[in-house]
Design a protein around this motif. Sequence first.
Motif, PDB file in Angstrom:
ATOM      1  N   VAL A 295       5.346  -1.546 -14.422  1.00 39.71           N
ATOM      2  CA  VAL A 295       4.693  -0.791 -13.349  1.00 39.71           C
ATOM      3  C   VAL A 295       3.175  -0.920 -13.462  1.00 39.71           C
ATOM      4  CG1 VAL A 295       4.216   1.539 -12.520  1.00 39.71           C
ATOM      5  CG2 VAL A 295       6.572   0.832 -12.943  1.00 39.71           C
ATOM      6  N   LYS A 296       2.645  -0.757 -14.660  1.00 40.14           N
ATOM      7  CA  LYS A 296       1.191  -0.828 -14.852  1.00 40.14           C
ATOM      8  C   LYS A 296       0.653  -2.220 -14.529  1.00 40.14           C
ATOM      9  CE  LYS A 296       1.162   2.677 -18.506  1.00 40.14           C
ATOM     10  NZ  LYS A 296       1.045   2.888 -19.977  1.00 40.14           N
ATOM     11  N   GLU A 297       1.437  -3.232 -14.887  1.00 44.58           N
ATOM     12  CA  GLU A 297       0.992  -4.608 -14.651  1.00 44.58           C
ATOM     13  C   GLU A 297       0.980  -4.952 -13.170  1.00 44.58           C
ATOM     14  OE1 GLU A 297       2.294  -9.247 -15.670  1.00 44.58           O
ATOM     15  OE2 GLU A 297       3.357  -7.573 -16.625  1.00 44.58           O
TER      16      GLU A 297
ATOM     17  N   PHE B 243       1.932   5.989 -10.271  1.00 50.31           N
ATOM     18  CA  PHE B 243       2.042   7.208 -11.076  1.00 50.31           C
ATOM     19  C   PHE B 243       3.244   7.056 -12.012  1.00 50.31           C
ATOM     20  CE2 PHE B 243       0.307   8.145  -6.963  1.00 50.31           C
ATOM     21  CZ  PHE B 243      -0.715   9.057  -7.177  1.00 50.31           C
ATOM     22  N   ILE B 244       3.072   7.464 -13.257  1.00 52.46           N
ATOM     23  CA  ILE B 244       4.179   7.481 -14.209  1.00 52.46           C
ATOM     24  C   ILE B 244       4.318   8.902 -14.737  1.00 52.46           C
ATOM     25  CG2 ILE B 244       5.010   6.679 -16.463  1.00 52.46           C
ATOM     26  CD1 ILE B 244       3.453   4.061 -15.914  1.00 52.46           C
ATOM     27  N   THR B 245       5.526   9.444 -14.666  1.00 49.66           N
ATOM     28  CA  THR B 245       5.782  10.774 -15.215  1.00 49.66           C
ATOM     29  C   THR B 245       6.818  10.671 -16.323  1.00 49.66           C
ATOM     30  OG1 THR B 245       7.419  11.177 -13.456  1.00 49.66           O
ATOM     31  CG2 THR B 245       5.196  12.068 -13.127  1.00 49.66           C
ATOM     32  N   ARG B 246       6.428  11.033 -17.523  1.00 53.12           N
ATOM     33  CA  ARG B 246       7.359  11.067 -18.654  1.00 53.12           C
ATOM     34  C   ARG B 246       8.024  12.444 -18.688  1.00 53.12           C
ATOM     35  NH1 ARG B 246       3.042   8.365 -22.802  1.00 53.12           N
ATOM     36  NH2 ARG B 246       3.303   6.192 -22.098  1.00 53.12           N
ATOM     37  N   LEU B 247       9.345  12.441 -18.635  1.00 55.17           N
ATOM     38  CA  LEU B 247      10.107  13.673 -18.539  1.00 55.17           C
ATOM     39  C   LEU B 247      10.816  13.966 -19.848  1.00 55.17           C
ATOM     40  CD1 LEU B 247      11.828  13.081 -15.070  1.00 55.17           C
ATOM     41  CD2 LEU B 247       9.514  13.939 -15.538  1.00 55.17           C
TER      42      LEU B 247
ATOM     43  N   GLY C 145       0.804  -1.227   0.000  1.00 58.94           N
ATOM     44  CA  GLY C 145       0.000   0.000   0.000  1.00 58.94           C
ATOM     45  C   GLY C 145       0.829   1.265   0.000  1.00 58.94           C
ATOM     46  N   VAL C 146       2.006   1.222  -0.648  1.00 56.09           N
ATOM     47  CA  VAL C 146       2.884   2.390  -0.745  1.00 56.09           C
ATOM     48  C   VAL C 146       2.661   3.068  -2.097  1.00 56.09           C
ATOM     49  CG1 VAL C 146       5.282   3.176  -0.773  1.00 56.09           C
ATOM     50  CG2 VAL C 146       4.605   1.260   0.704  1.00 56.09           C
ATOM     51  N   LYS C 147       2.496   4.376  -2.087  1.00 56.95           N
ATOM     52  CA  LYS C 147       2.346   5.114  -3.342  1.00 56.95           C
ATOM     53  C   LYS C 147       3.636   5.039  -4.140  1.00 56.95           C
ATOM     54  CE  LYS C 147      -1.013   8.866  -2.671  1.00 56.95           C
ATOM     55  NZ  LYS C 147      -1.123  10.353  -2.714  1.00 56.95           N
ATOM     56  N   LEU C 148       3.545   4.615  -5.401  1.00 59.14           N
ATOM     57  CA  LEU C 148       4.722   4.483  -6.258  1.00 59.14           C
ATOM     58  C   LEU C 148       4.667   5.483  -7.399  1.00 59.14           C
ATOM     59  CD1 LEU C 148       7.276   3.076  -7.398  1.00 59.14           C
ATOM     60  CD2 LEU C 148       5.724   1.437  -8.513  1.00 59.14           C
ATOM     61  N   LEU C 149       5.768   6.226  -7.593  1.00 63.96           N
ATOM     62  CA  LEU C 149       5.929   7.075  -8.771  1.00 63.96           C
ATOM     63  C   LEU C 149       7.171   6.633  -9.531  1.00 63.96           C
ATOM     64  CD1 LEU C 149       5.347  10.808  -9.289  1.00 63.96           C
ATOM     65  CD2 LEU C 149       7.543   9.839  -9.992  1.00 63.96           C
ATOM     66  N   PHE C 150       6.976   6.340 -10.813  1.00 60.89           N
ATOM     67  CA  PHE C 150       8.055   5.885 -11.694  1.00 60.89           C
ATOM     68  C   PHE C 150       8.316   6.968 -12.738  1.00 60.89           C
ATOM     69  CE2 PHE C 150       9.116   3.711 -15.768  1.00 60.89           C
ATOM     70  CZ  PHE C 150      10.357   3.197 -15.421  1.00 60.89           C
ATOM     71  N   THR C 151       9.581   7.355 -12.890  1.00 62.44           N
ATOM     72  CA  THR C 151       9.905   8.365 -13.894  1.00 62.44           C
ATOM     73  C   THR C 151      10.293   7.701 -15.208  1.00 62.44           C
ATOM     74  OG1 THR C 151      12.211   8.504 -13.104  1.00 62.44           O
ATOM     75  CG2 THR C 151      10.630  10.113 -12.238  1.00 62.44           C
ATOM     76  N   SER C 152       9.565   8.094 -16.244  1.00 58.21           N
ATOM     77  CA  SER C 152       9.830   7.621 -17.595  1.00 58.21           C
ATOM     78  C   SER C 152      10.364   8.783 -18.420  1.00 58.21           C
ATOM     79  CB  SER C 152       8.569   7.012 -18.206  1.00 58.21           C
ATOM     80  OG  SER C 152       8.842   6.433 -19.462  1.00 58.21           O
ATOM     81  N   SER C 153      10.203   8.744 -19.731  1.00 56.69           N
ATOM     82  CA  SER C 153      10.892   9.699 -20.591  1.00 56.69           C
ATOM     83  C   SER C 153      10.136   9.925 -21.900  1.00 56.69           C
ATOM     84  CB  SER C 153      12.296   9.173 -20.911  1.00 56.69           C
ATOM     85  OG  SER C 153      12.912   9.919 -21.932  1.00 56.69           O
TER      86      SER C 153
END
Length: 241
Positions: A120-122, A128-132, A77-85
């Motif tokens: 991550v989605k699976e 959360f995914i952030t494309r930078l 139950g931890v909020k996950l943010l993954f940085t993409s591109s």
Amino acid sequence: MKAMITGMNGTVAPYVYKELKKRNIDVVIWNREEVSIDSEKVVFDFIKETNPDLFFHIATGPVEWIKYIAKATNELGVKLLFTSSVSVFSEKGTGPYDIQSVPNSEEDYGRYKIAGENSVKEHNPDAFITRLGWQIGSTTGSNDMFDFLEKEQEENGFIEASSKWYPSCSFLKDTAKTIVDVALEYKPDTYLVNSNKNYSFYDIVNHLKEKNRTNWEIHEIISFVRDDRMYDNRIKIKDLF
């Protein structure tokens, strides 16, 4: 509140760390020399024992590590943010891109980020995914646009900059603020983070030259034509200039 962060030897994570500390959020740094990334059990146990509220996965590393983190944060139950591109989009095509644009990169880094997003989605659908885009700092020695331009000037005696290329890019401080905002205030989804709405690469290099008072010699070219701008009206980030 407590956050865990990976990638502190990279470009973006140190700025996210500073942003978190500014908001009085405790931060635990994942040190790969001390905590293995190759064992699913070690990854799970480390996250469980540390018990963060937020997890910012910014480091590069094996896709299996991404999978272990996604599974563990989902179960705990931890909020996950993954940085993409922005590199998830093909260099053979052109934008601008929005949230409906389909990742289609043929390059190794872009394909790696696509695989990371999919994992991550699976394994953590609430992540959360952030494309930078290309990050902009103000010092040398880091993997960002300013460092690249300084090296180009030093090695070649000038910088070639296309007035027909519109990159996605943001200043590191603005990116870090946005990443933390997304984790704290937004709904789980994929977000496109870009400050550049109007400027060509040639415009940007000239702005940076004036802003940083450098001695760059800038040569305008028009042979490289592409639009890599990402647009996402859900994201609130400062305009580039």
